[in-house]
Structure formats: C-alpha cells, structure tokens
Write an enzyme that holds these catalytic residues in place. Structure first.
Site, PDB file in Angstrom:
ATOM      1  N   ASP A   1       0.796  -1.226   0.000  1.00 55.77           N
ATOM      2  CA  ASP A   1       0.000   0.000   0.000  1.00 55.77           C
ATOM      3  C   ASP A   1       0.832   1.280   0.000  1.00 55.77           C
ATOM      4  O   ASP A   1       0.342   2.338  -0.373  1.00 55.77           O
ATOM      5  CB  ASP A   1      -0.959   0.000   1.190  1.00 55.77           C
ATOM      6  CG  ASP A   1      -2.007  -1.095   1.061  1.00 55.77           C
ATOM      7  OD1 ASP A   1      -1.977  -2.046   1.849  1.00 55.77           O
ATOM      8  OD2 ASP A   1      -2.836  -1.009   0.144  1.00 55.77           O
TER       9      ASP A   1
ATOM     10  N   TYR B   1     -10.010  -0.808   1.500  1.00 55.38           N
ATOM     11  CA  TYR B   1      -9.589  -0.727   2.899  1.00 55.38           C
ATOM     12  C   TYR B   1      -9.329   0.700   3.330  1.00 55.38           C
ATOM     13  O   TYR B   1      -8.928   1.532   2.532  1.00 55.38           O
ATOM     14  CB  TYR B   1      -8.287  -1.519   3.102  1.00 55.38           C
ATOM     15  CG  TYR B   1      -8.472  -2.725   3.992  1.00 55.38           C
ATOM     16  CD1 TYR B   1      -8.593  -2.557   5.360  1.00 55.38           C
ATOM     17  CD2 TYR B   1      -8.536  -4.005   3.476  1.00 55.38           C
ATOM     18  CE1 TYR B   1      -8.775  -3.663   6.194  1.00 55.38           C
ATOM     19  CE2 TYR B   1      -8.716  -5.110   4.295  1.00 55.38           C
ATOM     20  CZ  TYR B   1      -8.834  -4.933   5.648  1.00 55.38           C
ATOM     21  OH  TYR B   1      -9.003  -6.013   6.450  1.00 55.38           O
TER      22      TYR B   1
HETATM   23 CU    CU Z   1      -7.790  -7.312   6.859  1.00 56.12          CU
END
Ligand code: CU
Length: 572
Positions: A215, A300
């Site tokens: 990320d 996320y």
């Molecule tokens: Cu997770």
C-alpha cells in the site's frame, strides 16, 4: 529557487501508481470491448456503467511483461445502482490486465463461472434501516482553546515540540520530536515514518493468489489520504494541515485537511491515595496529543494515529477499517482459506504487515540499541525459592546481529540508549520500545510476494543512518523482482553501535475474516509504544497539576473515603 536541483533517469523499475492512474485505469476497462464481451459472459446483460474497477498492482511472477510493461490487474465489482456498495458483488471470474502507459486493456483473463452474490451489503446512513435511536450527544468543549501552538508545520504542546510532514508515498511523517526537560530541549526522534506495507492474501485459487497489495510502495499511502474537511472523527478543537502533492503529470494536487491534530482526555495519568492524609487522593487526568491521517486504499481504510503523552510516551496506533477484499463463492461449498461473510460472498484469510522507521536521536545522534530479554535465574543457593528473574540486555553491535523476532518466552523489548549521556543514577539515558500485537508471515519464504517484502522476515532491524535508505522493500517495489531494501542493506552487516541508528519495526495483523467484518469492518488496532526508560530522572508528569474542580465544589476525588490510621482504629 525555480531550478531543478536534481534529475535522474531510471530504467527497469516502476514508480508508485498515482491517483490519476486509478481513475484512468477504471475508464480504460469500462471502454474496452474485450471487457464488455467478458462481462456479458459472466454477468449477463448488465449495465456496464454500474461496474466498479479497482486498480490492483500486478506484482512480479516472472513473466516477461511484468518486467517490460507498466501493468495493473484490476478487480471488478457490479453495483445494483449508482450508490450501492459494489464490493458486496464481486465479478470473480474476470481479471482484466491493463497497460498503464498506453492506458489500454491488453487482455481479459477469465477464470470459470462464479455467481454474482444476490444480496446488497450496504452501510451508508441513508441505506441502513432501523438505526438505534437512544444515543445522547457527547460534546467535548475547550472554551479556552487548545493547549498547543502551531507555527507553519512546527507544533509545541506542553513540553513536546515537533514538525509535521506529509508526502505522497509515506503519508504522515513526524520530525524533530523533542521534549523540554527543565533547561534542556532534548531530542528524542529525528524522523518517524511508515515505510512500507503489504497485505498478502492466503488463497491459492487463480482469482485470489496474486492479491498482495504494497500500500505504500505501489499505491502511495499519502496519495490515498482522505480530505478530513467534511468531518474528521476527532472531537474537540481540531487543527488541520493540508498535503501538497502532485499527479503523475506533475500537476499540483492539494489534499485539504489531510492531517488532523487535537487533544484527547485519556483517563487517569497517575493516582495515589494516602489513607493517612485528609486531602488524599492525588489524581491527574492524562491528556494526549493526537496527530492523525486516514487513507483509503481501494476497499480498505488505514488510520495512522501518533500519540504524544505527558509522561514522555510516544505511541503509534494503526486503525484498520473499511471493507474486506471480497470474492464470490459457489453455493453449498465451504472455503478452506477464508470465510463466507454472506451467501455466495467470500473473504479470504490475509495478513497486513506494516513497517515503521524510527530514526532516533536521543540527546544527540550517537545512540545504541539494546535487546532486552527477561530471563529466570536458575534455582541455586543464591535463589533458593526460585523466584528470581532479571533483564538481560544485549547491545546490538552489527546489522545481522540486530535482526530479530519478538519473543514471548523472554518478554523481549528493545531499548535505545545514548551511551554518553547519563541520568542521575549513572545509567545511559534511554527509551524502551514495546511491541504490540504481531504475527509471522504464513506464506512460504518462496512465495513471490515475500521475495519483494523481505522486511517481513524479521520484526526488528537496526541500520546505521544512510540518507538513501528509507523504504523497507526498497525504492521501487512496484513490479520489482525483490531482494531490495532492508534485506539487502543489512547484508553488509555494518556496525550500529554508538552511531546514528535507525530502528525498523515490522508488525503484522493476521485477519481471519468474520461475518461481523461485513459490510463494513469495525476498526481493528495495531501498533507499538515508546516509553522513556531512564531518559528522565523521575516521572516527567509529576508536575501536571490537578484538574479544575467541577460543579460539586471539590475535584473528582471527593468520594474517596478517609480511613483513620491503624493506631486510631486500635490495630497495628
Ligand atoms: Cu484485513
């Protein structure tokens, strides 16, 4: 100065994907005839404008194109309508492959027939019926304003001072963290940053096996930062900082209110009741300064919360929330590598690994890291009851020696000291590093993603400061073949004693999904704590005054009972 200070042309590497590429990649898929044909085969005659396309990194699995093209392998989802949560309806069998330089779909890989889950999975306020209605307001008021002062990016708060930084890759960074101790303005940390992340998924199936998101190095944690303008979750008096970034074309990109700073009440700082004294107990409220930023990386959310405390503690708490990366699953089957969270809706097991770089400067640059293991003394004439244990401290002298895992057996912690500055009992001043929850990687050491994420091989690494060493998986992890970063640098086994040391910590969260993580995941927390250990001569928060009395006329301790001393009770 209006001049280019340096320019290097690099070949054979891929920079981080940018925010404009995320948008353009989706458009490229949605206009591709190859994709429209595949969509019809997998989902029937549906409106392509309801498809969401999330850019996902391609990684490197040894194919030529992964070393020659700039690629993405997006995941696709089908909304019911324009505001539906599309993640609840994955298009499991379709995997477009996009050339990001040409911004064109080069092929669509198809992996069998999968159901598109029927049910909606919404969480937005305007789509959740029967919301609870018995919550009264909590107001945090600071009628005299906050206790911090801000000049540009420089912050002072009680005895702490520091500088707030932000960049496209790491997101929030803290610099020049200092504590005012009497006449001394004492440096603690020169720079603190998140250097990398990886989220490897644990399902070997063809639609899931390539999922492992870096990320930071692939997506840019700062690039994905939220603008907190419309309501940060912080309560109280908030100070915001903007982030100034640029797009892949060099155009300015401002994220307004990317960083939130505020004070929080944090319960009891310290307390003691001396039952012999009428005005006892003494109790102090703890207050912490919170500096935070939240990034949305596709499905996320990651919140990065740095806390400074009055007793010298420094804490990082990562908050994981948002939506699981979901796939679909045939009815009546039970997945081996994950959990069904709704009918036909599958969440694979995965882990989230973070790496944080702490460039310590405890009272100066020359510091040493010690590994502290707690060990029991053998039963002997000196230890007849077998109760003895001690802290064994090992000074870390070289990079390879410093590589280590947590150890529950020895309650392992680490301590950074300045050997030339002593406290009032003659010990070198120090700060203790206390790890929080952690994990070891479950993927094989030969897994493709692990070659590119060797920073997960150890929880702790220590290096001598090198200006060029900033990212745990190397400068260019996107589509890399790996072997870069911490694993490569520390192979030199450089000396790390009494020098400008950098402490690197890798911490992992093993996520076995639950139905309760769906449709949106309640926040999970992971992080670490830094605690002064002989840095100060006494509790530095000893000088915090009592809180002002409340309406009842006395302070919060008035209910404490004063018990007469033992001789008055006729005992003792
Ligand atoms: Cu997770």
């Amino acid at each position: 100065g209006g001049a280019i200070r340096s320019f290097r042309s690099l070949s054979g590497v891929q920079p981080t994907m940018t925010v404009d590429e995320q948008v353009e990649c989706e458009q490229a898929v949605l206009r591709s005839p190859l994709f429209h044909d595949a969509l019809r085969r997998h989902a029937g005659d549906v409106d392509p404008s309801l498809v969401m396309v999330d850019i996902w990194s391609a990684g490197n699995y040894g194919a030529d194109e992964e070393s020659t093209l700039r690629l993405a392998r997006p995941l696709c989802f089908l909304r019911r309508d324009a505001t539906d949560n599309g993640y609840a309806r994955p298009l499991e069998g379709i995997r477009p492959v996009v050339d990001l330089n040409r911004m064109e779909v080069i092929r669509v890989e198809e992996h069998g027939n999968w159901p598109v889950p029927e049910a909606s999975g919404n969480y937005a306020a305007n789509r959740v019926e029967d919301q609870r209605n018995n919550i009264k307001p909590i107001e945090i008021s600071q009628p005299q304003g906050p206790s911090f002062t801000v000049v540009g990016r420089h912050v002072s708060w009680q005895k702490w001072s520091f500088v707030v930084g932000f960049n496209a890759r790491e997101g929030l960074t803290l610099h020049h963290i200092r504590y005012r101790d009497g006449e001394r303005d004492r440096p603690v940390i020169y720079r603190a940053s998140l250097t990398e992340m990886v989220v490897p998924y644990g399902d070997p199936g063809p639609t899931q096996a390539r999922k492992n998101a870096f990320d930071v190095g692939e997506y840019g944690m700062g690039m994905c930062a939220n603008s907190l303008k419309l309501g940060c979750d912080c309560l109280g008096h908030i100070h915001y900082f903007d982030a100034d970034l640029c797009t892949s074309r060099g155009e300015p990109l401002k994220i307004q209110n990317a960083i939130c700073m505020h004070e929080e009440d944090f319960g009891i700082l310290w307390k003691h009741t001396d039952r012999r004294l009428p005005d006892s107990p003494e109790v102090r409220r703890s207050r912490r300064l919170v500096i935070s930023s939240v990034s949305t990386v596709k499905n996320y959310e990651y919140g990065f919360f740095w806390y400074l405390y009055q007793d010298g503690n420094i804490q990082l708490e990562v908050k994981l929330t948002g939506i699981l990366s979901l796939g679909s699953y045939p009815a009546g089957q039970k997945p081996a590598h994950g959990m069904l969270v709704a009918p036909n809706l599958y969440a694979p097991n995965h882990q989230h690994f973070f790496n944080v770089r702490l460039d310590f400067d405890l009272d100066g640059m020359a510091n040493t890291v010690q590994q502290i293991d707690v060990v029991a003394d053998p039963v002997s004439p000196d230890n007849p009851f077998g109760n003895a244990f001690r802290a064994r401290s090992t000074p870390l002298t070289s990079e390879k020696m410093a590589r280590a895992h947590l150890s529950l057996e020895t309650g392992r912690t680490w301590k950074v000291i300045n050997p030339s500055v002593k406290n009032h009992v003659g010990e070198p001043v120090g700060y203790r590093f206390l790890p929080g929850d952690n994990a070891l990687p479950f993927a094989s050491a030969d897994a493709w993603w692990r070659k590119r994420a060797r920073f997960v091989d150890y929880h702790v690494w220590v290096t001598p400061f090198q200006e060029s060493e900033n990212y745990a998986a190397g400068d260019y992890p996107n589509q890399s073949i790996g072997g870069d970063g911490l694993i490569q640098w520390t192979e030199q086994d450089r000396p790390i004693e009494n020098t400008d040391v950098v402490f690197w910590y890798t911490f992992g969260h093993t996520h076995l999904p639950r139905p309760e993580d769906y449709p949106v995941m309640p926040t999970a927390y992971i992080g670490f704590l830094l605690k002064p250990a002989g840095f100060f001569n006494i509790n530095p928060a000893n000088d915090v005054p009592p809180s002002p009395a409340k309406a009842v006329g006395r302070d919060c301790c008035e209910l404490a009972m004063v018990i007469p001393p033992p001789h008055e009770l006729g005992i003792g």
